[in-house]
Design an enzyme around this catalytic site. Structure first.
Site, short mmCIF file in Angstrom:
data_model
loop_
_atom_site.label_atom_id
_atom_site.label_comp_id
_atom_site.label_asym_id
_atom_site.label_seq_id
_atom_site.Cartn_x
_atom_site.Cartn_y
_atom_site.Cartn_z
CG HIS A 95 -3.32 -2.98 6.51
ND1 HIS A 95 -1.97 -3.15 6.66
CD2 HIS A 95 -3.80 -4.12 5.97
CE1 HIS A 95 -1.65 -4.35 6.24
NE2 HIS A 95 -2.74 -4.97 5.82
CD GLU A 116 1.93 -11.78 4.15
OE1 GLU A 116 1.36 -10.80 3.67
OE2 GLU A 116 1.55 -12.32 5.20
CG ASP A 175 3.10 -7.38 4.01
OD1 ASP A 175 3.55 -6.26 4.32
OD2 ASP A 175 2.09 -7.87 4.53
CB CYS A 204 -5.05 -12.32 -1.42
SG CYS A 204 -3.69 -12.58 -0.27
C1 PEP Z 1 -0.48 -8.63 1.38
O1 PEP Z 1 0.50 -8.41 2.09
O2 PEP Z 1 -0.47 -8.54 0.14
C2 PEP Z 1 -1.76 -9.01 1.99
C3 PEP Z 1 -2.78 -9.37 1.26
O3 PEP Z 1 -1.88 -8.89 3.35
P1 PEP Z 1 -2.05 -7.50 4.09
O4 PEP Z 1 -2.30 -6.44 3.05
O5 PEP Z 1 -3.18 -7.63 5.02
O6 PEP Z 1 -0.74 -7.32 4.77
MG MG Z 2 0.45 -8.95 4.15
#
Ligand code: PEP
Ligand code: MG
Length: 583
Positions: free
Chosen positions: A208, A450, A474, A521
């Site tokens: 992140h 995910e 994920d 996403c």
């Molecule tokens: C993902 O896991 O692809 C996602 C968009 O959520 P995050 O990156 O916040 O875990």
């Molecule tokens: Mg995620």
């Protein structure tokens, strides 16, 4: 002497500037810039913190029983002496006055500088005093923690080319942040800061911290292993965010070369900016939805400017992080969601319920509690473990929906029972608002896919949800058993792994078969090398950081989905899909 440090390329571009090292103190330290007129107050805060610690140590010494070990008294003497040390006090003043660092940041920066000097000492006794100094500084930081500090808006950011630097080395040059690790919350704090680039020792491409760096649209390298030990405060550095490398102390020839590349990239940006108002339609007439991922309400304006047709992912957990455990109440959250909705000027906003855990701890103490946080109490599990807290968020979202179109997205669902519980909480939140009574709006409900389990039971999900959003970050992590934040296994983190592609394809196909909307996403949605493949696999909705939208749109405009569909089937069945990707 010029040398380079390899890492992982996470955010494109080139930054040239002076290194600012951020120490990894065990105390959770805020990093922000103060206004020039706050300098005396900030110096005073340090002085008060230091005096309070000196008094505390003095008291300890006075109250020490006569039979206490002699070493203990000697240690307190050393700590009292270090507290008054000129190198510490004048250094801290320097960082506050010259760089406008807040007091805590100035302290940890100076600690880092002195600690290095200790490391280089021949005398073993003196070398060991480093630990004492660290303890003293931590005592001061802990003492100051209770003292409120003003959070000043950071000065405006300023990009500079290396040409400026060659011309004038004395003016306020760009700063490049180098740290062992930065939490996503730290990173967010730097979002509007002066930093022209970031480098961290640890982290993977989809950690992140890397995601936030990418959203800031400035060059970043993570997983540079020992960068924070090799670079010194104020060293000249170049960050090459495309190659994933940091160059320290570059020669004039290297500087000139990077200056040239920097200008080329600026030209490319200007060229792409012309696509902003162009509709996102493929050569064969398919309309492709390009949505934005945001971390805070203010990002909505950036999303609109980038030409996003909505928000596909609002990572609301950023509203909850770095607040020492005090969570935002319903009113504060309602305001934040309403700001995001109004910021999108009538375009839809997909609000993901809190995804705390894994590499997004609420604060540093939370992080240490869990042995394997990615597999622990994260995301929907965290919310369902505290339904009252969860409903605060749901009520705030439902109320904000009275002001615009909101989709609610649940992260990390894997069990049918979690689906039922999440939906029951929404029903309960509505009932609570009815009972008040309070106005709220209609929302569409969706789930993130995910976890492989979710992809494999996609039809169960579709029975309950209006839409799905594939979180490839994920999904890759959990399908391949690769910690997305661990640079040691980052070479195995593969969006093109046949198992990942199969899961993604099946989810897209199942949604299309039932006429339900589906988007991606995760970071693959904003990766231009993946656009054609995802289009070929039937994806028509992509959600990414605003900075990536125009580059992806350019790919869309050049694509013919009919041709891509048959090619994508070949990629899907290949043993090594990456070999076909350039085709
Ligand atoms: C993902 O896991 O692809 C996602 C968009 O959520 P995050 O990156 O916040 O875990
Ligand atoms: Mg995620």
């Amino acid at each position: 002497m010029t040398f380079s440090i390899p890492g992982l390329a996470v955010a494109r571009g080139i930054a040239i500037g002076r290194a600012v090292l951020v120490g990894s103190s065990r105390v959770d330290v805020a990093h922000y810039f103060i206004e020039p007129d706050q300098v005396p107050a900030e110096i005073e805060r340090v002085r008060r913190g230091r005096n309070a610690v000196a008094e505390e140590l003095q008291r300890l010494q006075d109250d020490m029983p006569h039979d206490a070990p002699h070493e203990l008294a000697a240690l307190l003497d050393v700590h009292l002496m270090l507290l008054q040390d000129e190198a510490l006090t004048s250094g801290v003043k320097h960082w506050i006055t010259e760089r406008l660092y807040n007091a805590e940041w100035a302290l940890t920066t100076q600690l880092e500088v002195i600690a290095r000097q200790f490391d280089e000492m021949e005398d073993a006794y003196l070398r060991e005093r480093k630990a004492d100094l660290e303890q003293v500084v931590e005592r001061i930081l802990r003492t100051m923690k209770g003292v409120a500090h003003p959070v000043a808006p950071p000065p405006p950011s300023r990009r500079k080319t290396s040409q400026d630097l060659l011309l004038d080395d004395t003016m306020d040059v760009p700063l490049v942040l180098v740290a062992h690790d930065l939490s996503p919350a730290d990173m967010l704090q730097f979002k509007k800061s002066v930093f022209a680039g970031f480098v961290t020792d640890v982290g993977g491409k989809t950690s992140h911290t890397a995601i936030v760096a990418r959203s800031m649209d400035i060059p970043a390298v993570v997983g540079a292993r020992v960068a924070s030990q090799l670079v010194r405060q104020d060293d000249w550095v170049i960050i090459d965010g495309d190659a994933g490398v940091m160059i320290v102390d570059p020669s004039p020839i290297i500087l000139a070369e990077y200056g040239f590349r920097q200008r080329q990239m600026e030209l490319e940006r200007e060229r792409l900016a012309r696509l902003r108002h162009t509709p996102s339609i493929t050569l064969d007439g398919q309309r492709i939805e390009l949505l934005a991922n945001i971390e805070q309400p203010a990002d909505a304006a950036v999303a609109v400017r980038a030409g996003a047709v909505g928000v596909g992912l609002f990572r609301t957990e950023f509203l909850f992080m770095g607040r020492n455990g005090s969570l935002p109440d319903e009113e504060e959250q309602y305001q934040a969601y309403r700001d995001a909705v109004e910021g999108m000027q009538g375009l839809p906003v997909t609000i993901r319920t809190i995804d705390i855990g894994a590499d997004k701890p609420l604060d540093k103490t939370h992080k240490d509690d869990h042995l394997n946080p990615a597999l622990g109490l994260r995301a929907i599990r965290w919310s369902l473990a505290d339904p009252a807290m969860f409903r605060v968020q749901l009520r705030a979202v439902l109320r904000a929906a009275a002001h615009g179109q909101i989709n609610v997205l649940f992260p990390m669902l894997a069990h049918a029972s979690e689906i039922h519980q999440a939906l029951a909480q929404v029903a309960l939140a509505r009932a609570e608002l009815d009972a008040r009574p309070q106005v709220y709006g209609a929302v569409r409900l969706g789930a993130m896919v995910e976890v492989p389990a979710a992809a494999l039971m996609v039809n169960t999900f579709l029975r309950y949800f209006d839409f799905l959003s594939i979180g490839t970050n994920d999904l890759i992590q959990y399908t391949l058993a690769i910690d997305r934040t661990d640079e040691a296994v980052s070479h195995l983190y593969d969006p093109l792994h046949p198992a990942v592609l199969r899961l993604v394809t099946e989810v897209i196909a199942a949604c299309r078969a039932q006429g339900k909307s589906v988007s991606v996403c995760g970071e693959t949605a904003g990766d231009v090398t993946m656009t054609r493949l995802l289009l070929g696999l039937g994806l028509r909705s992509f959600s990414m950081h605003p900075a990536q939208i125009l580059a992806v749109k350019q790919e869309v405009l050049r694509a013919d989905t009919r041709k891509l569909a048959s090619w994508a089937q070949q990629v899907l069945t290949a043993e090594d899909p990456s070999a076909l990707l350039g085709a």
